[in-house]
Design a protein around this motif. Structure first.
Motif, PDB file in Angstrom:
ATOM      1  N   SER A 479       0.420  -1.085   0.070  1.00  0.00           N
ATOM      2  CA  SER A 479      -0.402   0.228  -0.456  1.00  0.00           C
ATOM      3  C   SER A 479       0.944   1.506  -0.181  1.00  0.00           C
ATOM      4  CB  SER A 479      -1.155  -0.347   0.647  1.00  0.00           C
ATOM      5  OG  SER A 479      -2.005  -1.015   0.882  1.00  0.00           O
ATOM      6  N   GLU A 480       2.034   1.286   0.877  1.00  0.00           N
ATOM      7  CA  GLU A 480       3.017   2.591   0.861  1.00  0.00           C
ATOM      8  C   GLU A 480       3.708   2.693  -0.416  1.00  0.00           C
ATOM      9  OE1 GLU A 480       3.636   2.297   5.462  1.00  0.00           O
ATOM     10  OE2 GLU A 480       5.416   1.441   3.992  1.00  0.00           O
ATOM     11  N   SER A 481       4.183   1.652  -1.095  1.00  0.00           N
ATOM     12  CA  SER A 481       4.338   1.862  -3.080  1.00  0.00           C
ATOM     13  C   SER A 481       4.046   2.227  -3.861  1.00  0.00           C
ATOM     14  CB  SER A 481       4.957  -0.239  -3.182  1.00  0.00           C
ATOM     15  OG  SER A 481       5.681   0.028  -4.029  1.00  0.00           O
ATOM     16  N   THR A 482       5.409   3.636  -4.155  1.00  0.00           N
ATOM     17  CA  THR A 482       4.623   4.298  -5.848  1.00  0.00           C
ATOM     18  C   THR A 482       4.832   3.299  -6.518  1.00  0.00           C
ATOM     19  OG1 THR A 482       6.286   5.771  -5.114  1.00  0.00           O
ATOM     20  CG2 THR A 482       4.355   6.239  -4.076  1.00  0.00           C
ATOM     21  N   LEU A 483       5.264   2.110  -6.334  1.00  0.00           N
ATOM     22  CA  LEU A 483       5.945   1.711  -7.974  1.00  0.00           C
ATOM     23  C   LEU A 483       5.387   0.445  -8.562  1.00  0.00           C
ATOM     24  CD1 LEU A 483       8.706   0.180  -9.429  1.00  0.00           C
ATOM     25  CD2 LEU A 483       8.905  -1.192  -8.139  1.00  0.00           C
ATOM     26  N   PHE A 484       3.574   0.244  -8.031  1.00  0.00           N
ATOM     27  CA  PHE A 484       2.556  -0.328  -8.631  1.00  0.00           C
ATOM     28  C   PHE A 484       2.004   0.571  -8.705  1.00  0.00           C
ATOM     29  CE2 PHE A 484       5.198  -2.989  -6.245  1.00  0.00           C
ATOM     30  CZ  PHE A 484       6.120  -3.737  -6.736  1.00  0.00           C
ATOM     31  N   THR A 485       0.848   0.292 -10.043  1.00  0.00           N
ATOM     32  CA  THR A 485      -0.164   0.778 -10.333  1.00  0.00           C
ATOM     33  C   THR A 485      -1.417   0.505 -10.414  1.00  0.00           C
ATOM     34  OG1 THR A 485      -0.525  -0.318 -12.828  1.00  0.00           O
ATOM     35  CG2 THR A 485       1.030   2.089 -12.443  1.00  0.00           C
ATOM     36  N   HIS A 486      -1.291  -0.628  -9.709  1.00  0.00           N
ATOM     37  CA  HIS A 486      -2.232  -1.438  -8.817  1.00  0.00           C
ATOM     38  C   HIS A 486      -1.804  -2.579  -8.956  1.00  0.00           C
ATOM     39  CE1 HIS A 486      -4.373   0.593 -12.289  1.00  0.00           C
ATOM     40  NE2 HIS A 486      -5.435   0.668 -11.230  1.00  0.00           N
ATOM     41  N   TRP A 487      -1.911  -3.437  -7.589  1.00  0.00           N
ATOM     42  CA  TRP A 487      -2.355  -5.140  -6.417  1.00  0.00           C
ATOM     43  C   TRP A 487      -2.969  -5.222  -6.067  1.00  0.00           C
ATOM     44  CZ3 TRP A 487      -1.855  -5.700  -1.940  1.00  0.00           C
ATOM     45  CH2 TRP A 487      -2.164  -4.966  -1.123  1.00  0.00           C
ATOM     46  N   SER A 488      -2.963  -6.571  -6.091  1.00  0.00           N
ATOM     47  CA  SER A 488      -4.095  -7.595  -5.707  1.00  0.00           C
ATOM     48  C   SER A 488      -3.217  -8.408  -5.294  1.00  0.00           C
ATOM     49  CB  SER A 488      -5.042  -8.313  -7.168  1.00  0.00           C
ATOM     50  OG  SER A 488      -5.752  -8.891  -5.876  1.00  0.00           O
ATOM     51  N   ARG A 489      -4.518  -9.208  -4.011  1.00  0.00           N
ATOM     52  CA  ARG A 489      -3.976 -10.922  -3.348  1.00  0.00           C
ATOM     53  C   ARG A 489      -4.662 -11.751  -4.148  1.00  0.00           C
ATOM     54  NH1 ARG A 489      -1.198  -9.535   1.183  1.00  0.00           N
ATOM     55  NH2 ARG A 489      -0.202 -11.893   1.226  1.00  0.00           N
ATOM     56  N   ILE A 490      -5.513 -11.153  -5.508  1.00  0.00           N
ATOM     57  CA  ILE A 490      -5.599 -12.498  -6.442  1.00  0.00           C
ATOM     58  C   ILE A 490      -4.645 -13.618  -7.116  1.00  0.00           C
ATOM     59  CG2 ILE A 490      -7.621 -13.556  -7.639  1.00  0.00           C
ATOM     60  CD1 ILE A 490      -8.329 -12.613  -4.598  1.00  0.00           C
ATOM     61  N   SER A 630       0.722  -4.713 -10.973  1.00  0.00           N
ATOM     62  CA  SER A 630       1.308  -4.289 -12.441  1.00  0.00           C
ATOM     63  C   SER A 630       1.979  -2.926 -12.346  1.00  0.00           C
ATOM     64  CB  SER A 630      -0.118  -3.345 -13.152  1.00  0.00           C
ATOM     65  OG  SER A 630      -0.582  -2.504 -12.590  1.00  0.00           O
ATOM     66  N   TYR A 631       2.804  -2.784 -13.232  1.00  0.00           N
ATOM     67  CA  TYR A 631       4.185  -1.603 -12.697  1.00  0.00           C
ATOM     68  C   TYR A 631       4.122  -1.334 -14.273  1.00  0.00           C
ATOM     69  CZ  TYR A 631       6.275  -5.681 -15.153  1.00  0.00           C
ATOM     70  OH  TYR A 631       6.345  -6.595 -15.795  1.00  0.00           O
ATOM     71  N   PRO A 632       4.525   0.208 -14.766  1.00  0.00           N
ATOM     72  CA  PRO A 632       5.527   0.622 -15.600  1.00  0.00           C
ATOM     73  C   PRO A 632       6.279  -0.052 -16.410  1.00  0.00           C
ATOM     74  CG  PRO A 632       5.404   1.585 -13.746  1.00  0.00           C
ATOM     75  CD  PRO A 632       5.305   1.048 -13.239  1.00  0.00           C
ATOM     76  N   HIS A 633       6.323  -0.914 -17.351  1.00  0.00           N
ATOM     77  CA  HIS A 633       7.084  -1.413 -18.005  1.00  0.00           C
ATOM     78  C   HIS A 633       8.490  -1.327 -17.387  1.00  0.00           C
ATOM     79  CE1 HIS A 633       8.495  -4.070 -20.887  1.00  0.00           C
ATOM     80  NE2 HIS A 633       9.196  -2.785 -21.956  1.00  0.00           N
ATOM     81  N   GLU A 634       9.165   0.250 -17.715  1.00  0.00           N
ATOM     82  CA  GLU A 634      10.550   0.638 -17.962  1.00  0.00           C
ATOM     83  C   GLU A 634      10.801   0.136 -15.942  1.00  0.00           C
ATOM     84  OE1 GLU A 634       8.368   4.190 -16.739  1.00  0.00           O
ATOM     85  OE2 GLU A 634       8.102   2.492 -18.657  1.00  0.00           O
ATOM     86  N   ARG A 635       9.744  -0.185 -15.356  1.00  0.00           N
ATOM     87  CA  ARG A 635      10.205  -0.276 -14.030  1.00  0.00           C
ATOM     88  C   ARG A 635      10.614  -1.687 -13.642  1.00  0.00           C
ATOM     89  NH1 ARG A 635       7.975   4.162  -9.909  1.00  0.00           N
ATOM     90  NH2 ARG A 635       9.635   3.727  -9.144  1.00  0.00           N
ATOM     91  N   ARG A 636      10.500  -3.126 -15.297  1.00  0.00           N
ATOM     92  CA  ARG A 636       9.932  -4.102 -13.831  1.00  0.00           C
ATOM     93  C   ARG A 636      11.212  -4.833 -13.208  1.00  0.00           C
ATOM     94  NH1 ARG A 636       9.735  -8.462 -19.531  1.00  0.00           N
ATOM     95  NH2 ARG A 636       8.005  -7.564 -18.970  1.00  0.00           N
ATOM     96  N   ALA A 637      12.429  -4.448 -13.548  1.00  0.00           N
ATOM     97  CA  ALA A 637      13.643  -4.280 -12.618  1.00  0.00           C
ATOM     98  C   ALA A 637      13.114  -3.606 -10.836  1.00  0.00           C
ATOM     99  CB  ALA A 637      14.610  -3.884 -13.644  1.00  0.00           C
ATOM    100  N   GLU A 638      12.839  -2.571 -11.201  1.00  0.00           N
ATOM    101  CA  GLU A 638      12.836  -1.828  -9.236  1.00  0.00           C
ATOM    102  C   GLU A 638      11.272  -3.094  -9.302  1.00  0.00           C
ATOM    103  OE1 GLU A 638      12.532   2.532  -9.766  1.00  0.00           O
ATOM    104  OE2 GLU A 638      12.671   2.224 -11.823  1.00  0.00           O
TER     105      GLU A 638
END
Length: 801
Positions: A479-490, A630-638
């Motif tokens: 919840s605190e991370s700004t790295l992901f556009t969306h996240w889920s436990r499913i 889900s994440y921005p494509h350029e930040r996959r490694a992060e």
């Protein structure tokens, strides 16, 4: 011996043709051998068990289409036709503690009669489990997982709840490939397995009619008379059919083959073999044509049919023997290529290899001897000495063989091009949901696996506290991370949907097959499902485990299949209990309301059309294991690095694993990719063999026309007049072959696509490229010979001739 020496001397006289001939045959044989060895291995799976023809599993079939090994309480093992039976329980993903090393183990818990049906040779120690804490391990597990420790007998290890086991024996590798791949065998007397239902394997009495026996037991019975409309029945499944069974869920303990893949390999082996035989026969006919006078003289001096046959047959055997030797060299050199790139692994089988080698050494020479033998024994000595190579019949026969090679080559090129197109079409199709830049990983692992359970209350309380702390930490960090556009436990939807059946409003209307899964509001937002009608899930109003939670979302295919007119009035009755029924009375299985309709999307192989889908609500507070984001494509490694660190912090382990949605989609097409790779490789092999044949034929045919070319040049012909003259014949053969290959390949493509719901287009460029590639390679093969002929010195040629 004299005949053999004569044959060797004759073949060495025409060393260029001989070399080209046996090299072409060797390449063809290497391909055919590699494929047939693999097919033989796949068709002899489980033949290491002496009674394999009489061994059967008991299979349970549920009305929703699910099939699984079972047997417990079926009473099928008590049938008079059953000679004896054994029980076994699969135990997958068990975490075992070997001192300082934790190893994930797949085991079979077995009874005392198991090894009487499925015998194993003993490599080391004992082959019997006498006490509940005894364990037998396989040789592969000892060598690869335990790193071949010097004497594993007596080594102890523990499971996740502290039970100690002792290795009493190491079992040797089976002679043939097997369906089961256990790392170890454990006793069925373990207390942790008291609540597990074992599977049964039975040995039938000789002469048992299984079809009649299965008909006898083909009676539907309720799976649960209180809470479900599902029915089931039990059948005997032959061990010989189990390996190719596709209806069972995949397990880490078992492996399954693919009959369609085997059919493709048979076709490829046949085509490459035919090209090799045609090429061999054609080139050998060229050699024989150059020896026409020799055979004419032999006949003048009294050589009969027997002597001529023996000489031709021995020469063919010598060529086959040389090709066989080169063939095995090629097989050994390319073994890793076929294993790693094509996934065609083969185990050595000396008996099979020897038999097929002897077969190749003696049988194909008979086939390739027949045509030249008939040709040269049905002509008078005078006709033979006139050099039959220049007759129309001789030229036409060579062109006919070359034409067949062209047909097969064009066919294989076109098919490989289309397979590539179809694969690319499926990989890049819009599936109807987000299929890029999504990662899934585990944030908690049950170390006890799915079968072993902690039994002490203190252990359960301790585990519960660990789980709660893990869940709170993971949710907080995500919840605190700004790295992901969306996240889920499913988890991703690709592997979530399971077969089920529903009826419109009530059971009497008849159940229809659907795919069913559970999703949360956040997971549906993450994957960008498109709402067409009604609403999506909402955590503030939707519930789990209450009588108010019997609701669902459907896709447009489900609405069409069930004929739903108004989602606010129509309901869907599940054949089995809804997930919402878990914490309400077991007999409670009412129809579910429809709250929304979403656009169709595909989670299966695109050979299948979009299935009717039922999506149930899931509250993420009940999920512990998975994180999907889900994440921005350029930040996959992060993103990967962040999740790795979070996993290590939350679990204290370093065995972080993740899945990317692009990789998961690609994995659905592994078999298709293998077909593409195989056809592409062997199409190249077909081109190579055909080119070798064309090289030998053109070398002979063009050389035969040197006198004609010389006379034409004396009469004023120039190079531009010579080139069309020499190329015309080969282009004519290619043109006729193309007219045959186009309908053949297009028909094969249509047949291949018959069961595909999504099909790549069949366009003319496929055939243009296939024919163009064959023509280009053919011209490159003969262009040097044509160049030499067009620039020949007429005076030297006429003088020589």
């Amino acid at each position: 011996m004299k005949q053999i020496l004569l044959s060797i001397r004759m073949l060495l006289r025409f060393k260029v043709y001989t070399f080209v001939n046996f090299i072409g045959l060797a390449i063809s044989l290497a391909c055919v051998f590699t494929i047939t060895r693999y097919i033989h291995q796949e068709n002899t799976v489980d033949h290491c068990y002496p009674e394999y023809k009489r061994i059967y599993f008991i299979e349970r079939s549920i009305s929703d289409g699910t099939k699984e090994l079972s047997g417990y309480q079926s009473d099928l093992e008590k049938d008079p036709a059953v000679e004896r039976y054994a029980s076994f329980t699969p135990c997958t993903d068990l975490v075992m503690d070997f001192g300082k090393q934790e190893i994930t183990v797949n085991a079979l818990s077995i009874d005392s009669t198991f090894f009487s049906i499925f015998p194993y040779s003993i490599y080391m120690g004992s082959g019997k489990i006498k006490r509940p804490n005894d364990a037998l391990i396989t040789k592969e597990f000892w060598l690869h997982s335990l790193n071949g420790v010097p004497n594993p007998i007596g080594v102890t290890f523990k499971n996740s709840v502290g039970r100690k086991f002792r290795i009493v024996g190491v079992l040797d590798t089976q002679e043939t490939k097997t369906s089961w791949l256990p790392d170890m065998f454990l006793s069925d007397e373990l207390e942790e397995l008291w609540f597990s239902n074992p599977n049964y394997a039975v040995v039938m009495t000789p002469g048992t009619d299984i079809a009649k026996l299965n008909e006898k037991y083909n009676k539907e019975q309720p799976r649960d008379e209180w809470s479900t409309f599902q029915t089931m029945h039990y059948q005997y499944l032959p061990l010989t059919d189990y390996y190719y069974t596709t209806s069972h869920e995949k397990s880490a303990l078992s492996q399954h083959g693919n009959k369609d893949y085997i059919r493709v390999l048979w076709i490829v082996a046949f085509l490459v073999g035919i090209i090799g035989i045609l090429n061999f026969t054609n080139i050998y006919t060229v050699i024989m044509s150059k020896r026409a006078r020799e055979f004419g003289i032999k006949k003048v001096y009294g050589a009969g049919r027997k002597e001529i046959f023996l000489q031709i047959y021995i020469e063919n055997m010598l060529l086959s023997g040389a090709a066989l030797f080169i063939c095995w060299l090629i097989i050994e050199i390319t073994r890793h290529l076929f294993y790693n790139e094509m996934y065609i692994p083969t185990n050595s089988n000396l008996k099979f290899d020897l038999n097929i080698s002897l077969l190749i050494l003696f049988v194909p020479p008979l086939l390739t001897t027949f045509y030249p033998f008939i040709k040269f024994t049905h002509n008078t000595p005078v006709s033979s000495m006139r050099e039959l190579s220049s007759t129309h019949f001789s030229v036409r026969s060579r062109m006919l063989f070359l034409g067949f090679q062209y047909v097969i080559t064009i066919y294989m090129i076109v098919m490989s091009l289309f397979f590539v197109r179809q694969l690319e079409y499926m990989l890049h199709s819009d599936l109807g949901f987000r299929t890029h830049d999504v990662i899934e990983c585990k944030m908690y692992v049950f170390k006890g696996g799915g079968t072993f359970h902690a039994k002490e209350k203190e252990d359960l309380l301790k585990e519960g506290k660990i789980q709660q702390a893990n869940k709170e930490l993971v949710n907080k960090r995500m919840s605190e991370s700004t790295l992901f556009t969306h996240w889920s436990r499913i988890p991703m939807p690709l592997h979530q949907f399971k077969p089920s059946r529903y009826a419109l409003n009530r059971a009497e209307n008849g159940f229809k097959p659907v795919l069913r899964a559970r999703m949360s509001p956040r997971s549906m937002e993450l994957f960008e499902f498109q709402l067409l009608e009604g609403r999506l899930w909402n955590d503030s109003i939707d519930e789990m485990f209450t009588k108010n939670s019997f609701k669902c979302i459907i896709n447009e295919s489900a609405k069409k299949v069930f004929g739903i007119k108004d989602i606010t009035r129509d309901k869907l009755q599940g054949e089995d209990k809804s997930w919402a029924s878990s914490n309400v009375p077991s007999e409670y299985n009412p129809p579910v309301e429809i709250v929304g309709v979403i656009k169709d999307f595909n989670v299966k192989h695109l050979s299948q059309s979009a299935a009717p889908m039922i999506i149930e609500y899931f509250d993420e507070k009940y999920e512990l294991i998975t994180v999907t984001a889900s994440y921005p494509h350029e930040r996959r490694a992060e993103a990967i690095d962040f999740l790795r660190k979070l996993y290590e912090e939350a679990t204290g382990s370093t065995d972080f694993e993740y899945k990317l949605i692009e990789d998961e989609i690609a994995s659905m097409y592994n078999e298709d990719r293998r077909v593409v790779d195989i056809y592409s490789l062997f199409a190249k092999v077909a081109i190579l063999i055909s080119s070798l044949g064309l090289l030998a034929i053109s070398l002979f045919d063009i050389r035969q026309r040197y006198r004609e070319i010389g006379l034409r040049k004396v009469n004023g012909a120039q190079g531009k007049n010579i080139y069309p003259l020499l190329i015309k014949k080969y282009l004519s053969v290619l043109g006729i072959a193309s007219l045959i290959a186009i309908p053949l390949s297009s028909g094969a493509i249509i047949l291949y696509l018959e069961d595909f719901a999504h099909k790549a287009p069949i366009t003319p460029d496929l055939f243009i490229i296939g024919i163009g590639a064959t023509a280009l390679i053919s011209l490159l093969t003969i262009i040097w010979q044509i160049y030499k002929a067009a620039n020949v010195n007429p005076a030297e040629v006429i003088k020589y001739e």
